[in-house]
Design a protein around this motif. Structure first.
Motif, short mmCIF file in Angstrom:
data_model
loop_
_atom_site.label_atom_id
_atom_site.label_comp_id
_atom_site.label_asym_id
_atom_site.label_seq_id
_atom_site.Cartn_x
_atom_site.Cartn_y
_atom_site.Cartn_z
N LEU A 1 9.51 31.65 36.01
CA LEU A 1 8.13 32.05 36.21
C LEU A 1 7.20 31.44 35.15
CD1 LEU A 1 9.35 33.98 38.29
CD2 LEU A 1 7.89 35.78 37.39
N ALA A 2 7.70 31.32 33.94
CA ALA A 2 6.89 30.71 32.88
C ALA A 2 6.54 29.26 33.24
CB ALA A 2 7.65 30.76 31.56
N LEU A 3 7.47 28.58 33.88
CA LEU A 3 7.21 27.20 34.31
C LEU A 3 6.17 27.16 35.42
CD1 LEU A 3 10.85 25.71 34.34
CD2 LEU A 3 9.07 25.39 32.60
N ARG B 1 -3.30 27.42 42.18
CA ARG B 1 -3.88 28.67 41.70
C ARG B 1 -3.21 29.89 42.34
NH1 ARG B 1 -8.19 32.24 42.93
NH2 ARG B 1 -9.18 33.07 41.03
N PRO B 2 -2.99 29.93 43.68
CA PRO B 2 -2.30 31.09 44.27
C PRO B 2 -0.93 31.33 43.66
CG PRO B 2 -3.30 29.76 45.99
CD PRO B 2 -3.42 28.97 44.73
N LEU B 3 -0.22 30.25 43.33
CA LEU B 3 1.10 30.40 42.70
C LEU B 3 0.97 31.04 41.32
CD1 LEU B 3 4.16 29.89 42.57
CD2 LEU B 3 3.66 27.60 41.68
N LYS B 4 -0.01 30.60 40.55
CA LYS B 4 -0.21 31.16 39.21
C LYS B 4 -0.62 32.64 39.28
CE LYS B 4 -2.77 27.59 37.73
NZ LYS B 4 -3.50 26.65 36.85
N LEU B 5 -1.46 32.97 40.26
CA LEU B 5 -1.87 34.37 40.42
C LEU B 5 -0.66 35.26 40.76
CD1 LEU B 5 -5.19 33.96 42.46
CD2 LEU B 5 -4.98 34.81 40.12
N ALA B 6 0.14 34.81 41.73
CA ALA B 6 1.33 35.57 42.13
C ALA B 6 2.32 35.68 40.98
CB ALA B 6 1.98 34.93 43.35
N THR B 7 2.44 34.60 40.21
CA THR B 7 3.37 34.59 39.07
C THR B 7 2.94 35.58 38.00
OG1 THR B 7 3.93 32.27 39.47
CG2 THR B 7 4.40 33.14 37.29
N LEU B 8 1.64 35.59 37.67
CA LEU B 8 1.15 36.52 36.66
C LEU B 8 1.36 37.98 37.08
CD1 LEU B 8 -2.15 34.71 35.62
CD2 LEU B 8 -0.20 35.16 34.13
N GLU B 9 1.09 38.27 38.36
CA GLU B 9 1.28 39.63 38.86
C GLU B 9 2.75 40.04 38.80
OE1 GLU B 9 -0.48 39.32 42.69
OE2 GLU B 9 -2.53 39.61 41.96
N THR B 10 3.64 39.10 39.12
CA THR B 10 5.07 39.39 39.06
C THR B 10 5.54 39.57 37.62
OG1 THR B 10 5.40 38.05 41.07
CG2 THR B 10 7.35 38.59 39.79
N LEU B 11 5.05 38.75 36.72
CA LEU B 11 5.42 38.89 35.31
C LEU B 11 4.94 40.23 34.75
CD1 LEU B 11 4.80 35.30 33.89
CD2 LEU B 11 6.97 36.54 33.87
N ILE B 12 3.74 40.64 35.11
CA ILE B 12 3.24 41.95 34.67
C ILE B 12 4.18 43.06 35.15
CG2 ILE B 12 1.38 43.63 34.98
CD1 ILE B 12 -0.56 41.20 35.07
N ALA B 13 4.58 42.98 36.41
CA ALA B 13 5.48 43.99 36.96
C ALA B 13 6.83 43.98 36.24
CB ALA B 13 5.68 43.74 38.45
N LEU C 1 4.08 34.80 26.40
CA LEU C 1 2.79 34.79 25.71
C LEU C 1 2.25 33.38 25.55
CD1 LEU C 1 3.45 37.49 22.97
CD2 LEU C 1 1.90 37.69 24.92
N THR C 2 3.13 32.44 25.23
CA THR C 2 2.70 31.06 25.03
C THR C 2 2.14 30.46 26.31
OG1 THR C 2 4.41 30.77 23.33
CG2 THR C 2 3.44 28.78 24.25
N GLU C 3 2.83 30.68 27.42
CA GLU C 3 2.38 30.12 28.69
C GLU C 3 1.13 30.85 29.21
OE1 GLU C 3 3.43 27.40 29.83
OE2 GLU C 3 5.18 27.20 28.54
N ALA C 4 1.07 32.17 29.00
CA ALA C 4 -0.10 32.93 29.46
C ALA C 4 -1.34 32.54 28.67
CB ALA C 4 0.17 34.43 29.31
N ALA C 5 -1.18 32.22 27.38
CA ALA C 5 -2.32 31.87 26.54
C ALA C 5 -3.06 30.64 27.08
CB ALA C 5 -1.86 31.63 25.11
N SER C 6 -2.31 29.73 27.69
CA SER C 6 -2.95 28.50 28.20
C SER C 6 -3.90 28.77 29.36
CB SER C 6 -1.86 27.51 28.65
OG SER C 6 -1.13 28.03 29.75
N LEU C 7 -3.83 29.95 29.95
CA LEU C 7 -4.67 30.29 31.10
C LEU C 7 -5.91 31.11 30.70
CD1 LEU C 7 -1.89 31.30 33.66
CD2 LEU C 7 -3.03 29.09 33.43
N ILE C 8 -6.01 31.44 29.42
CA ILE C 8 -7.14 32.25 28.96
C ILE C 8 -8.32 31.34 28.65
CG2 ILE C 8 -7.96 33.89 27.23
CD1 ILE C 8 -5.02 34.74 26.82
N SER C 9 -9.28 31.29 29.56
CA SER C 9 -10.49 30.49 29.37
C SER C 9 -11.52 30.94 30.39
CB SER C 9 -10.19 29.00 29.55
OG SER C 9 -10.01 28.68 30.92
#
Length: 295
Positions: free
Chosen positions: A200-202, A209-221, A239-247
């Motif tokens: 999922l981190a990959l 974008r839909p893949l990243k959204l679904a991945t983030l929701e799954t990781l949260i769960a 955390l490292t991979e999620a940080a790259s999406l914060i903008s």
């Protein structure tokens, strides 16, 4: 039934009798129309109204899932997903499984498993069937995973991990894993947890974008339900991979990435704190200063 949303409750006996006759017919088109209507009926009526008809309906739907016509199989798998949620609906937050006969629900598990698993295990099948089998199996594990026979859960998780690595099936697999992770049954995902999180981190590096959204929701769960089984290196990777999406380029992705970061911090403040300071905090400060957030 769609407009009234459950308005046929007093006429279900007549409707189910007619649908049973249609599903027993040899005409494939008629059976497809009947099972599609059954799907709508099951989605729009409360479980308590549908429970009396399940002994009659479940064998017919599982038979359709074992048919040879791909359209009928795919629709039957969708209906099975709804049926499973009716058999054992999740209680409301803080509530109990009122009016649910768990032993009766468990008695259907072998037939449901036998109808879904061969489709999940198959490779050269239609895409609709693949997705239907993945989502239906996710429902079965999330609602009745504690009633599976010994060894079945491990088999299912192994296949889901295989589907997660396939570009064609990874999106429905993400939904299935999220459903399992959020289950109140607290299903043990430790056999695949490390591999799934790494995969999922990959996904967070992908362009979709839909893949990243679904991945983030799954990781949260996964973090909310299985943090105790996660190691500090896994938290660091997330955390490292999620940080790259914060903008401010995509505020919805940023919102989910921040939510994931918060859950990781709550789960492991000591191991995650330094990574957040190094990778997440600079991005958060830049986002906070963005003109898009002012006012």
């Amino acid at each position: 039934t769609t407009v009234l949303h459950g308005g046929l409750e007093n006429h279900l006996r007549t409707l189910i009798n007619d649908l049973k006759r249609c599903l027993a017919d040899k005409a494939q088109g008629l059976k497809l129309d009947a099972i599609s209507l059954l799907h709508t009926v099951f989605e729009t009526h409360p479980p308590r109204a549908l429970h009396p008809f399940l002994p009659e309906v479940v064998p017919l739907v599982t038979a359709c899932a074992e048919d040879e016509w791909y359209k009928l199989i795919a629709q039957a798998l969708r209906v099975l997903g709804v049926l499973i949620a009716i058999l054992r609906p999740f209680p409301k937050e803080g509530g109990k499984e009122e009016g649910v006969d768990i032993d009766l629900a468990a008695s259907y598990v072998p037939a449901l498993y036998e109808a879904i698993f061969p489709r999940l295990d198959a490779h050269d099948i239609d895409q609709e069937i693949k997705e239907g089998a993945i989502l239906a199996m996710g429902k079965l594990v999330s609602h009745l995973g504690d009633r599976l026979a010994e060894g079945q859960l491990e088999q299912i998780l192994s296949l889901l991990m295989e589907k997660l690595k396939n570009e064609i099936t990874r999106t429905p697999t993400l939904k299935a894993l999220a459903a399992i992770a959020t289950s109140p049954l607290q299903i043990d995902l430790s056999p695949i947890l490390e591999g799934a999180v790494e995969e999922l981190a990959l996904f967070l590096r992908q362009q979709s974008r839909p893949l990243k959204l679904a991945t983030l929701e799954t990781l949260i769960a996964l973090v909310k339900s299985n943090a105790a089984s996660m190691t500090p290196p896994l938290f660091e990777l997330i955390l490292t991979e999620a940080a790259s999406l914060i903008s401010d380029a995509d505020l919805h992705l940023s919102h989910l990435a921040l939510l994931l970061t918060v859950h990781v911090l709550q789960a492991s403040p000591q191991s995650a704190g330094l990574i957040v300071q190094q990778h997440s905090l600079p991005k958060v400060l830049r986002l906070a200063a963005s003109p898009l957030l002012q006012g």
